[in-house]
Design an enzyme around this catalytic site. Structure first.
Site, PDB file in Angstrom:
ATOM      1  N   CYS A  36       0.832  -1.213   0.000  1.00 43.84           N
ATOM      2  CA  CYS A  36       0.000   0.000   0.000  1.00 43.84           C
ATOM      3  C   CYS A  36       0.861   1.256   0.000  1.00 43.84           C
ATOM      4  O   CYS A  36       2.054   1.220   0.307  1.00 43.84           O
ATOM      5  CB  CYS A  36      -0.880   0.059   1.253  1.00 43.84           C
ATOM      6  SG  CYS A  36      -1.953  -1.357   1.518  1.00 43.84           S
ATOM      7  N   CYS A  40      -2.667   5.016   2.867  1.00 46.98           N
ATOM      8  CA  CYS A  40      -3.828   4.146   2.648  1.00 46.98           C
ATOM      9  C   CYS A  40      -4.762   4.178   3.867  1.00 46.98           C
ATOM     10  O   CYS A  40      -4.306   4.108   5.015  1.00 46.98           O
ATOM     11  CB  CYS A  40      -3.359   2.716   2.395  1.00 46.98           C
ATOM     12  SG  CYS A  40      -4.712   1.566   2.026  1.00 46.98           S
ATOM     13  N   CYS A  67      -2.652  -2.911  -3.402  1.00 46.72           N
ATOM     14  CA  CYS A  67      -3.893  -2.695  -2.659  1.00 46.72           C
ATOM     15  C   CYS A  67      -4.969  -2.157  -3.601  1.00 46.72           C
ATOM     16  O   CYS A  67      -4.702  -1.303  -4.446  1.00 46.72           O
ATOM     17  CB  CYS A  67      -3.635  -1.697  -1.524  1.00 46.72           C
ATOM     18  SG  CYS A  67      -5.112  -1.172  -0.637  1.00 46.72           S
ATOM     19  N   CYS A  70      -5.955   1.880  -2.225  1.00 47.52           N
ATOM     20  CA  CYS A  70      -5.105   3.063  -2.444  1.00 47.52           C
ATOM     21  C   CYS A  70      -4.373   3.042  -3.780  1.00 47.52           C
ATOM     22  O   CYS A  70      -3.711   4.018  -4.137  1.00 47.52           O
ATOM     23  CB  CYS A  70      -4.102   3.225  -1.300  1.00 47.52           C
ATOM     24  SG  CYS A  70      -2.858   1.905  -1.194  1.00 47.52           S
TER      25      CYS A  70
END
Length: 365
Positions: A36, A40, A67, A70
């Site tokens: 991420c 995030c 992810c 994000c």
């Protein structure tokens, strides 16, 4: 200097969703196999389950998946920059136009916004600076004007002279004769800089895209009687070496001899700036108190803004009283990155420049 900070710093940034690390660091979570952005909104992992990466490519290479909240592999702006920045680097002399961008399938206004957010200037502005740099290097070697023009990628000599004069405040032919001070370009990870020095001291060090650079160059030229030309001295080599060590995180201190072109008050403020260790910041009020003039906060701010020795006189280390970043002539995005990077590696060799014996001058720059 711009490498990843330590685990504790990165984890604190992750839990705070610190936007200063956006695009600079990514976290992989070993219990989920997902990586991420540090901003995030997902639930934060335990520190022992975090792995840190400088780029999405590094995380992908270790088997982590991006992810879905994000989108760390990048937005449209990231993809634009990833494509166009290498093209500009590979062809610095090319005269890019909006039609060229459209031919590549890009909307010029989208490209302009993406580059301004990331670099503080548009793609076409960066292209013009790259071409001007190419011409500057050619002229520094003593080549004819037409050769400098062609190397810079301008369609006419008048176009090259106009761009040169907008940047430096002088027509190019006035910078080729005998001179006491020499101007040359130095590349850094945060953009090109113009350095002006003689054999004894550094007189000016500015990011090339600073809006007030032409005005500062004109003022400096007046102060020294027009004795500025193109070229390089040993001080340029030394400045470039110390900047390289600074950005590599090998040395937080500059030992360059400098010539301050300011009033007595400005010189006092600039010397106080050099007392701020790397990794620390001060407010304008604290700086005013440090020089024994606690009510002169606005005057201190004005002196800070007129500093012409970026990084060497670290005006980027001054922030607002509430801790927010305030104006920086080199661009807030640079100030943010400089402070974050210095705080990440600061504390191991902090100190200040020794300005004893430096002629502070009297004329205001």
């Amino acid at each position: 200097m711009l490498d990843l900070p330590d685990h504790e710093t990165l984890y604190a940034a992750l839990t705070a969703r610190d936007a200063r690390f956006e695009g600079r660091a990514f976290v992989g979570v070993i219990t989920t196999g997902i990586f991420c952005r540090l901003t995030c909104p997902a639930r934060k992992p335990r520190p022992e389950n975090c792995r840190w990466f400088a780029s999405p490519a590094d995380a992908l290479a270790q088997g982590f998946r991006p992810c879905m909240r994000c989108h760390p592999t990048g937005s449209e702006a990231d993809r634009i920059i990833a494509d166009l920045a290498p093209r500009l680097q590979a062809q610095p002399e090319r005269n890019w136009t909006e039609a060229d961008l459209a031919a590549l399938g890009y909307d010029p206004s989208t490209v302009r916004r993406a580059f301004r957010r990331h670099f503080g200037q548009s793609f076409l502005q960066m292209s013009r600076a790259a071409r001007l740099r190419s011409g500057l290097k050619t002229m520094t070697k003593g080549s004819p004007m037409i050769e400098a023009q062609l190397d810079a990628g301008f369609d006419s000599a008048s176009g090259f002279r106009a761009a040169f004069q907008r940047l430096f405040g002088h027509p190019p032919h006035e910078w080729r004769g005998p001179a006491d001070l020499r101007a040359d370009w130095i590349d850094t990870p945060l953009g090109g800089m113009i350095a002006i020095a003689d054999d004894e001291a550094l007189h000016l060090l500015e990011f090339i895209d600073r809006k007030a650079l032409p005005q500062g160059l004109r003022k400096l030229s007046v102060l020294v009687g027009g004795r500025i030309g193109l070229g390089r001295t040993g001080l340029h080599d030394r400045t470039e070496a110390e900047l390289r060590d600074y950005f590599a995180g090998r040395n937080q201190l500059f030992s360059l001899p400098v010539r301050l072109h300011g009033t007595e008050f400005q010189n006092l403020v600039w010397r106080a700036l050099q007392q701020i260790p790397a990794g620390e910041t001060r407010s304008y009020a604290q700086l005013a108190t440090a020089i024994g003039k606690p009510t002169a906060i606005r005057a201190v701010a004005r002196a800070n803004a007129t500093n012409r020795l970026a990084l060497v006189v670290p005006c980027h280390r001054v922030i607002g009283a509430d801790g927010t970043l305030t104006g920086y002539a080199g661009g807030l995005w640079r100030k943010e990155r400089l402070i974050a990077a210095e705080q990440a590696y600061g504390g191991s060799d902090t100190g200040h420049l020794d300005l004893s014996g430096v002629d502070g001058g009297r004329a205001s720059l």
